[in-house]
Design an enzyme around this catalytic site. Structure first.
Site, PDB file in Angstrom:
ATOM      1  N   LYS A   1       2.124   5.948   8.414  1.00 33.91           N
ATOM      2  CA  LYS A   1       1.063   6.332   7.474  1.00 33.91           C
ATOM      3  C   LYS A   1      -0.270   5.668   7.806  1.00 33.91           C
ATOM      4  O   LYS A   1      -1.331   6.250   7.590  1.00 33.91           O
ATOM      5  CB  LYS A   1       1.467   5.958   6.043  1.00 33.91           C
ATOM      6  CG  LYS A   1       2.457   6.893   5.379  1.00 33.91           C
ATOM      7  CD  LYS A   1       2.636   6.497   3.932  1.00 33.91           C
ATOM      8  CE  LYS A   1       3.575   7.426   3.188  1.00 33.91           C
ATOM      9  NZ  LYS A   1       3.723   7.053   1.763  1.00 33.91           N
TER      10      LYS A   1
ATOM     11  N   TRP B   1       0.801  -1.223   0.000  1.00 34.49           N
ATOM     12  CA  TRP B   1       0.000   0.000   0.000  1.00 34.49           C
ATOM     13  C   TRP B   1       0.837   1.279   0.000  1.00 34.49           C
ATOM     14  O   TRP B   1       0.307   2.347   0.183  1.00 34.49           O
ATOM     15  CB  TRP B   1      -0.917  -0.002   1.224  1.00 34.49           C
ATOM     16  CG  TRP B   1      -1.732  -1.246   1.328  1.00 34.49           C
ATOM     17  CD1 TRP B   1      -2.950  -1.473   0.759  1.00 34.49           C
ATOM     18  CD2 TRP B   1      -1.386  -2.461   2.022  1.00 34.49           C
ATOM     19  NE1 TRP B   1      -3.389  -2.745   1.056  1.00 34.49           N
ATOM     20  CE2 TRP B   1      -2.444  -3.369   1.832  1.00 34.49           C
ATOM     21  CE3 TRP B   1      -0.279  -2.855   2.778  1.00 34.49           C
ATOM     22  CZ2 TRP B   1      -2.432  -4.659   2.367  1.00 34.49           C
ATOM     23  CZ3 TRP B   1      -0.267  -4.140   3.319  1.00 34.49           C
ATOM     24  CH2 TRP B   1      -1.333  -5.027   3.113  1.00 34.49           C
ATOM     25  N   ASP B   2       2.161   1.178  -0.181  1.00 32.20           N
ATOM     26  CA  ASP B   2       3.034   2.352  -0.089  1.00 32.20           C
ATOM     27  C   ASP B   2       2.969   2.972   1.309  1.00 32.20           C
ATOM     28  O   ASP B   2       2.924   4.185   1.468  1.00 32.20           O
ATOM     29  CB  ASP B   2       2.648   3.394  -1.152  1.00 32.20           C
ATOM     30  CG  ASP B   2       3.636   4.551  -1.237  1.00 32.20           C
ATOM     31  OD1 ASP B   2       4.792   4.384  -0.795  1.00 32.20           O
ATOM     32  OD2 ASP B   2       3.254   5.629  -1.729  1.00 32.20           O
ATOM     33  N   MET B   3       2.979   2.127   2.319  1.00 32.38           N
ATOM     34  CA  MET B   3       2.957   2.602   3.695  1.00 32.38           C
ATOM     35  C   MET B   3       4.382   2.733   4.237  1.00 32.38           C
ATOM     36  O   MET B   3       4.730   2.193   5.294  1.00 32.38           O
ATOM     37  CB  MET B   3       2.124   1.653   4.575  1.00 32.38           C
ATOM     38  CG  MET B   3       0.652   1.677   4.260  1.00 32.38           C
ATOM     39  SD  MET B   3      -0.078   3.311   4.521  1.00 32.38           S
ATOM     40  CE  MET B   3      -1.771   3.038   4.009  1.00 32.38           C
TER      41      MET B   3
END
Length: 779
Positions: free
Chosen positions: A486, A458-460
């Site tokens: 995030k 999730w691009d965390m």
């Protein structure tokens, strides 16, 4: 007029009927379909000039009010869009030029009279207005509490003068706490602008969209130092704002860069240079063309003894060298004679990105001392010859922290690209992705790793500087690390070992990743968590019932199983999105009161995987550099904010989208949380409605009991009471203030609060170049 009104009601009814039928077929609310039938019946009766139209529409208004109260209670901001058009249309139908021209079946119309048949509709409209007014007057979203007033902690600022701000977060531990107490809740209302300076560096042709001011200046020895988006370093007088020097590294514009920003510079005093000689005090400037430059703090000239002519080339030993694809946006951390720096790569262009290696250089000479490569973590001695670091490895693009006493550097790590597909990741990249890593300051060897997201899809990235604080536990002081993330967690760890000091549990996570990938069975959850409640259809929002209906349909068409829903080819709802509950702005920690002030965001994004047929075609972007194309991976990723499908820049889920909160570090409890910011600079009209808007940039805390922040998407610098979160003062900014403020005491004895208003390309806030300082009136 009656016929024209009938046509409008007919068209609105058709929209509600068609959209409502679609929503009901998708398993959503039947209200819109039923309301649409009511609109159509009203339109038909209006066309026949029948008074019964008023009776039918009264049922629509009353039914809508009852349904809205059942769904959302007395939440004004959710009631209003459910009933605004409906109530206004009811009011229109009661006007003499409509109601006065209606009749019973056989009688002639009486144009001058309003029929008693309008009484039920009048009562329904009045009830809607009364309920709305009551909800507006009594609505009190959030947590109304107070943080404790205890003062049993101690700041980790040994060697830092109380009035200085010599590091990005004031200290190398990044607490963003100032011991200055001249400005207090009692006198903050008197705060006024002391000076304003304009850098002259503005976004222009050829710049990336995300050309942004994210800088927090530093102040030491009666001088302010900052950098601009194009990496121009500037020194200012802290009392007058007058420029003392500037250094322009002549960065070439490159549209292939995803980010064009500079979050700050770093300061170091060389023990090997005599007082009065050049480069005794140094400013380290990172650049977007992958250089690290050492400048004389007194003159702004490059230090010739550092690297080659004052510059270290950060492309050295990097794989996949391509201009614009690797850069450093954050200030390095300097300790024990070492300057330690990470870097950023363009997100998700391909599976052949540069490395995320972290490197430590001799602060005097610029010689490479060690390197940490997540792909080869045990090989920390400097590379030689034609050796290169591991490509596509997790990077550390945010600010690092250091504890010189423990001899540890703390690095917040990003994800291994591509972010939304992890089927090809190695065990090494899996270990370090989206984690906090403690490295030995002397050797770069890994001492511990704490992962905040398992198998991140999730691009965390861990986006914010780890913040060091000594916590009081059972009468003893425990060295701690506070890490905002995030996904909304704030982890509190023992910074010696990486073990949690506040409980962390593993909770089941949604499964069903894309073909060739998998999802982690569990994800870590901290005792301090700002994870939003799962979204439902009733949480969908809009300015009117019609765009709310469109959002409900969009919601039902997406895959959503709660937080950590894997990306999918169908399209998934990611909440919170990769904008983050917290981003690089992080939080502020008061080490004395043992409390945190943060500005969590609740804003959903969508993530749709697009199968790739080859390694060159653009599926989700136009031209170069191909952001989110993931050349070489099975899927491109089509991502964006979850906003109205009707083309409006309105979030599809209900406010607040941004809040401000105070947390007790001893208990982990959120003592207070309020909506933060207005839609004044987001709406077509400057409406000061306090819905709570996203923020990019963080707060600072002062010993005077105040927190200052300017990152909200309306253009204000605000002062909050740390005890209860009330806004005590605000100042209008000339542009977006998506930075983190700072505070210092100048030679005139006054405490200043400084912020930068330069706007942000990703948030579409107004661009500018202003550096503004505020102070109490001179005595």
């Amino acid at each position: 007029m009656v016929l024209a009104t009938a046509i409008v009601v007919l068209l609105l009814g058709l929209c509600l009927l068609g959209g409502g039928a679609w929503l009901a077929w998708l398993g959503g609310s039947w209200y819109y379909l039923i309301a649409g039938l009511g609109f159509l019946a009203t339109a038909a009766l209006l066309a026949k000039r029948r008074r019964a139209a008023l009776w039918v529409y009264a049922l629509v208004v009353a039914g809508s009010l009852a349904w809205a109260l059942w769904e959302v209670g007395l939440d004004w901001w959710q009631l209003a869009p459910r009933g605004d058009v409906i109530a206004l249309l009811g009011l229109w139908l009661l006007m003499p030029w409509v109601a006065g021209r209606l009749r019973r079946s056989a009688e002639a119309p009486k144009p001058s009279a309003v029929s008693p048949a309008g009484l039920p509709l009048s009562l329904a409209v009045l009830a809607s207005v009364a309920v709305g007014g009551y909800a507006l007057a009594t609505g009190n979203w959030g947590i109304q509490g107070r943080l404790p007033a205890r003062h049993d902690g101690q700041a980790l600022d040994a060697g830092v003068a109380p009035g200085d701000w010599p590091d990005y977060g004031r200290t190398a531990g990044g607490s963003r706490y100032s011991p200055l107490d001249q400005i207090t809740p009692a006198n903050v209302a008197e705060l006024q602008k002391a000076w304003e300076y304009h850098t002259g560096d503005l976004r222009g042709p050829g710049d990336p969209v995300e050309t942004t001011y994210e800088v927090t200046p530093i102040e030491i020895d009666d001088t302010l130092y900052l950098c601009t988006p194009h990496d121009i370093a500037i020194a200012l007088d802290p009392v007058t704002g007058k420029e003392r020097w500037r250094f322009d590294p002549k960065i070439e514009k490159n549209g292939d860069r995803q980010h064009q920003t500079c979050r700050g510079v770093s300061y170091w005093r060389s023990p090997g240079v005599a007082e009065g000689q050049a480069c005794r005090d140094r400013i380290f400037l990172p650049t977007s063309d992958a250089r690290l430059i050492a400048l004389d703090a007194a003159s702004g000239q490059p230090c010739p003894g550092f690297g080659e002519g004052g510059t270290v080339n950060l492309w050295a030993h990097m794989p996949n060298e391509q201009a614009g694809f690797y850069y450093s946006t954050s200030p390095p951390v300097v300790a024990e004679g070492l300057v330690v720096i990470g870097g950023a790569v363009n997100d998700n262009v391909s599976v052949h990105e540069p490395s995320g290696a972290i490197r430590a250089y001799d602060a005097e000479t610029g010689k490479l001392v060690w390197n940490f490569d997540a792909g080869r973590p045990d090989r920390t001695e400097p590379l030689t010859g034609d050796e290169t670091y591991t490509a596509n490895s997790p990077n550390s693009w945010s600010m690092l922290s250091v504890d010189p006493d423990l001899g540890l550097v703390y690095a917040p790590m990003g994800n291994a690209p591509p972010d939304q597909f992890g089927g090809d990741r190695t065990p090494e990249t899996e270990r370090f992705s989206s984690s906090v890593v403690a490295l030995d300051l002397e050797t770069g060897q890994v001492r511990w790793v704490f992962q905040t997201v398992h198998h991140d899809l999730w691009d965390m990235d861990v986006p914010a500087q780890p913040q060091l604080v000594d916590l009081q536990r059972d009468g003893r002081s425990v060295p701690a690390l506070v890490q905002p993330t995030k996904q909304g967690e704030i982890f509190v760890l023992d910074r010696r070992t990486g073990k949690p000091l506040l409980p962390v549990s593993e909770e089941p996570a949604p499964q069903g990743a894309a073909k060739g990938d998998h999802a982690a069975p569990t994800q870590p959850v901290s005792a301090i968590s700002f994870r939003p409640p799962p979204l439902t259809g009733r949480d969908m929002w809009g300015l009117t019932p019609f765009d709310q209906l469109a959002c409900r349909i969009a919601f039902r068409r997406l895959r959503y199983d709660g937080r950590y829903t894997p990306p999918s080819t169908r399209g998934s709802l990611i909440y919170p999105g990769n904008f983050g509950a917290f981003n690089w702005g992080g939080v502020a920690v008061d080490p004395v009161r043992q409390v945190i002030v943060g500005m969590p965001v609740q804003f959903a994004f969508t993530s749709r995987l697009v199968p790739r047929a080859d390694d060159t075609t653009n599926y989700v972007s136009d031209g170069k550099p191909g952001l989110n194309e993931n050349y070489g991976a099975p899927y491109a990723a089509d991502m964006g904010p979850f906003t109205s499908p009707l083309g409006l820049r309105v979030p599809c889920h209900a406010p607040p989208w941004g809040t401000v909160a105070g947390i007790d570090l001893e208990t982990g409890e959120v003592a207070w949380q309020h909506r933060n910011g207005t839609i004044r600079d987001l709406a077509p009209l400057p409406l000061p409605f306090g819905l709570g808007v996203p923020s990019l940039g963080g707060p600072v805390i002062t010993a005077g009991g105040l927190a200052f922040a300017s990152g909200t998407l309306d253009y204000y610098l605000r002062a909050y009471d740390v005890t209860d979160g009330r806004v005590l003062w605000k100042a209008r900014l000339p542009a977006g203030g998506q930075t983190t403020p700072m505070s210092y005491r100048a030679r005139d004895g006054r405490q200043y609060v400084l912020t930068v208003a330069g706007g942000h390309g990703s948030t579409h806030t107004k661009a500018g170049d202003a550096v503004i300082a505020y102070a109490l009136p001179a005595s």
